[in-house]
Design an enzyme around this catalytic site. Sequence first.
Site, PDB file in Angstrom:
ATOM      1  N   ASN A  83       0.936  -1.410   0.306  1.00 39.94           N
ATOM      2  CA  ASN A  83       0.351   0.316   0.235  1.00 39.94           C
ATOM      3  C   ASN A  83       0.842   1.037   0.864  1.00 39.94           C
ATOM      4  O   ASN A  83       1.664   1.534  -0.452  1.00 39.94           O
ATOM      5  CB  ASN A  83      -0.766   0.307   1.190  1.00 39.94           C
ATOM      6  CG  ASN A  83      -2.450   0.348   0.876  1.00 39.94           C
ATOM      7  OD1 ASN A  83      -2.192   2.033   0.248  1.00 39.94           O
ATOM      8  ND2 ASN A  83      -3.128   0.398   0.868  1.00 39.94           N
ATOM      9  N   ARG A  84       0.389   2.270   0.507  1.00 42.55           N
ATOM     10  CA  ARG A  84       0.810   3.612   0.651  1.00 42.55           C
ATOM     11  C   ARG A  84       1.831   3.869   1.593  1.00 42.55           C
ATOM     12  O   ARG A  84       0.795   4.155   2.341  1.00 42.55           O
ATOM     13  CB  ARG A  84       0.080   5.106  -0.398  1.00 42.55           C
ATOM     14  CG  ARG A  84      -0.030   4.346  -1.325  1.00 42.55           C
ATOM     15  CD  ARG A  84      -2.014   4.833  -2.280  1.00 42.55           C
ATOM     16  NE  ARG A  84      -2.225   4.690  -3.448  1.00 42.55           N
ATOM     17  CZ  ARG A  84      -2.882   3.782  -4.267  1.00 42.55           C
ATOM     18  NH1 ARG A  84      -3.615   2.870  -2.218  1.00 42.55           N
ATOM     19  NH2 ARG A  84      -3.599   3.799  -4.943  1.00 42.55           N
ATOM     20  N   HIS A 109       4.026  -0.252  -2.644  1.00 45.07           N
ATOM     21  CA  HIS A 109       3.602  -1.582  -2.868  1.00 45.07           C
ATOM     22  C   HIS A 109       5.336  -1.663  -3.200  1.00 45.07           C
ATOM     23  O   HIS A 109       6.003  -2.088  -3.997  1.00 45.07           O
ATOM     24  CB  HIS A 109       3.391  -1.626  -4.405  1.00 45.07           C
ATOM     25  CG  HIS A 109       1.945  -1.986  -3.809  1.00 45.07           C
ATOM     26  ND1 HIS A 109       1.078  -1.828  -2.885  1.00 45.07           N
ATOM     27  CD2 HIS A 109       0.473  -1.682  -4.965  1.00 45.07           C
ATOM     28  CE1 HIS A 109      -0.068  -2.010  -3.000  1.00 45.07           C
ATOM     29  NE2 HIS A 109      -0.323  -2.505  -4.294  1.00 45.07           N
ATOM     30  N   HIS A 183      -0.782  -9.865  -3.161  1.00 44.96           N
ATOM     31  CA  HIS A 183      -1.882  -9.172  -4.607  1.00 44.96           C
ATOM     32  C   HIS A 183      -2.251  -9.965  -5.039  1.00 44.96           C
ATOM     33  O   HIS A 183      -2.137  -9.257  -6.396  1.00 44.96           O
ATOM     34  CB  HIS A 183      -0.982  -7.845  -5.187  1.00 44.96           C
ATOM     35  CG  HIS A 183      -2.013  -7.259  -5.239  1.00 44.96           C
ATOM     36  ND1 HIS A 183      -2.576  -6.704  -6.046  1.00 44.96           N
ATOM     37  CD2 HIS A 183      -1.550  -5.446  -4.927  1.00 44.96           C
ATOM     38  CE1 HIS A 183      -3.177  -5.306  -6.355  1.00 44.96           C
ATOM     39  NE2 HIS A 183      -2.496  -4.694  -5.220  1.00 44.96           N
ATOM     40  N   SER A 184      -3.015 -10.927  -5.475  1.00 46.21           N
ATOM     41  CA  SER A 184      -4.114 -11.906  -6.380  1.00 46.21           C
ATOM     42  C   SER A 184      -5.264 -10.733  -6.504  1.00 46.21           C
ATOM     43  O   SER A 184      -5.639 -10.240  -5.736  1.00 46.21           O
ATOM     44  CB  SER A 184      -4.408 -13.145  -5.284  1.00 46.21           C
ATOM     45  OG  SER A 184      -3.336 -14.354  -5.901  1.00 46.21           O
ATOM     46  N   ASP A 257     -11.498   0.895  -3.278  1.00 44.52           N
ATOM     47  CA  ASP A 257      -9.821   0.831  -2.798  1.00 44.52           C
ATOM     48  C   ASP A 257      -9.039   1.418  -1.582  1.00 44.52           C
ATOM     49  O   ASP A 257      -8.815   2.381  -1.464  1.00 44.52           O
ATOM     50  CB  ASP A 257      -9.167   1.560  -3.474  1.00 44.52           C
ATOM     51  CG  ASP A 257      -7.784   1.788  -4.235  1.00 44.52           C
ATOM     52  OD1 ASP A 257      -7.326   0.597  -3.136  1.00 44.52           O
ATOM     53  OD2 ASP A 257      -6.624   2.145  -4.922  1.00 44.52           O
ATOM     54  N   GLN A 293      -7.220  -4.577   2.752  1.00 46.43           N
ATOM     55  CA  GLN A 293      -7.856  -3.884   0.937  1.00 46.43           C
ATOM     56  C   GLN A 293      -8.945  -4.549   0.872  1.00 46.43           C
ATOM     57  O   GLN A 293      -8.131  -5.388   0.186  1.00 46.43           O
ATOM     58  CB  GLN A 293      -6.085  -3.600   0.391  1.00 46.43           C
ATOM     59  CG  GLN A 293      -6.633  -2.036  -0.138  1.00 46.43           C
ATOM     60  CD  GLN A 293      -6.665  -1.233   0.283  1.00 46.43           C
ATOM     61  OE1 GLN A 293      -6.281  -0.605   1.740  1.00 46.43           O
ATOM     62  NE2 GLN A 293      -6.943  -0.093  -0.274  1.00 46.43           N
ATOM     63  N   GLU A 321      -6.540  -8.243  -0.005  1.00 56.14           N
ATOM     64  CA  GLU A 321      -4.864  -8.112   0.885  1.00 56.14           C
ATOM     65  C   GLU A 321      -5.228  -7.337   1.727  1.00 56.14           C
ATOM     66  O   GLU A 321      -5.389  -6.948   2.758  1.00 56.14           O
ATOM     67  CB  GLU A 321      -4.817  -6.981  -0.255  1.00 56.14           C
ATOM     68  CG  GLU A 321      -4.612  -6.918  -1.879  1.00 56.14           C
ATOM     69  CD  GLU A 321      -4.303  -5.747  -2.389  1.00 56.14           C
ATOM     70  OE1 GLU A 321      -2.982  -4.843  -2.206  1.00 56.14           O
ATOM     71  OE2 GLU A 321      -4.896  -4.939  -3.238  1.00 56.14           O
TER      72      GLU A 321
END
Length: 358
Positions: A83-84, A109, A183-184, A257, A293, A321
């Site tokens: 993530n960020r 990421h 991250h599928s 998101d 997420q 996620e």
Amino acid sequence: MAGSKITRDVFGTLPDGRAVERIVLRGAGGFEARIITHGAVIQALIAPDAKGGYDDVVLGHDAFAGYLAERKFFGATVGRYANRIAKGQFSLDGETVQLPVNNGPNALHGGLDGFDRKLWEIAEIDEGAEPAVMLTYVSPHGEENYPGRLDVRLTYRITGPTELSLTMEARTDRPTIVNLTNHSFFNLEGATSGTPILDHRLTVAAEHFLAIDPTAIPLPEPPRHVAGSPFDFREARPVGARIRESDQQLQSGRGYDHTYCLARDGKLAFAARLEAPRSGRIMELFTDQPGLQVYSGNYLDGTISGKGGKLIRQSDAMCLEPHIWPDAPNRPDFPSPRLSPGEVYRHHTVYRFSVRTT
């Protein structure tokens, strides 16, 4: 060999000549998890449907060239920080760390060349009752400007007839931050079905979520309650039921998101359930992480093709996620991503598949 629970072959080759291997783990019937060493990616996940058939339920590519050409995180292991992080900057023990920014003004990421772009080593293969593969990666001090050497080991294991378990551990030689996830992109109707996930029924075991600004950084406020909002999935409902509502948070994320805040004490527990109406496939996700997420595939724009040569478009799949909350290094009120020498970072997630019986 025929009947083996594990097979291993070469899936592709990197430009420098190194081989990218694929390991296939087999459960009951036709259940399979296909893992490639580039990015420690779940390249395929073959799960049963209600009629007794089997199909791949994760987006990605049939050949390695697709993964090399486009960085879309399909099935990838993401790190050092999933993530960020706002402005790619945080403070650690009084020192400011500046990471490369690669998502507008923010770091996303793991930066420009994260764990999803690394070739992981096969450390161990277990051909016992619960077939497994352990992959390892050593991230040197200063990689993507993250402090500390990080030794990571990741194990994919078949822990039930149709159940895939993912465990990750990391150790460091100096204080750092770490936040890993898989991250599928899931479509339980099938990766090549061409069917959007908007009518998948989703349940999320969370009463709060993190509201975000237009760059997807959490707002400087406490987590918001989901009650009365399009973010309430405490009871199962279609992903698309309220996704087009005029809601500022849906505008900020271009859909879902957002991180859902899970009530966790470090123990594995139910986090989410996804059900496909046509195939009858059900996936339950269990995790020990404090956040989930939920991403509805908003930025999939049809510019690349995936398995079966199908163009990948918005809402063709969704991500669930598990990880620590975004921008946590800058938010002392969030779960901490700090890892110090002598400590062990741990992450455990389970994907359990079943089918509708009525």
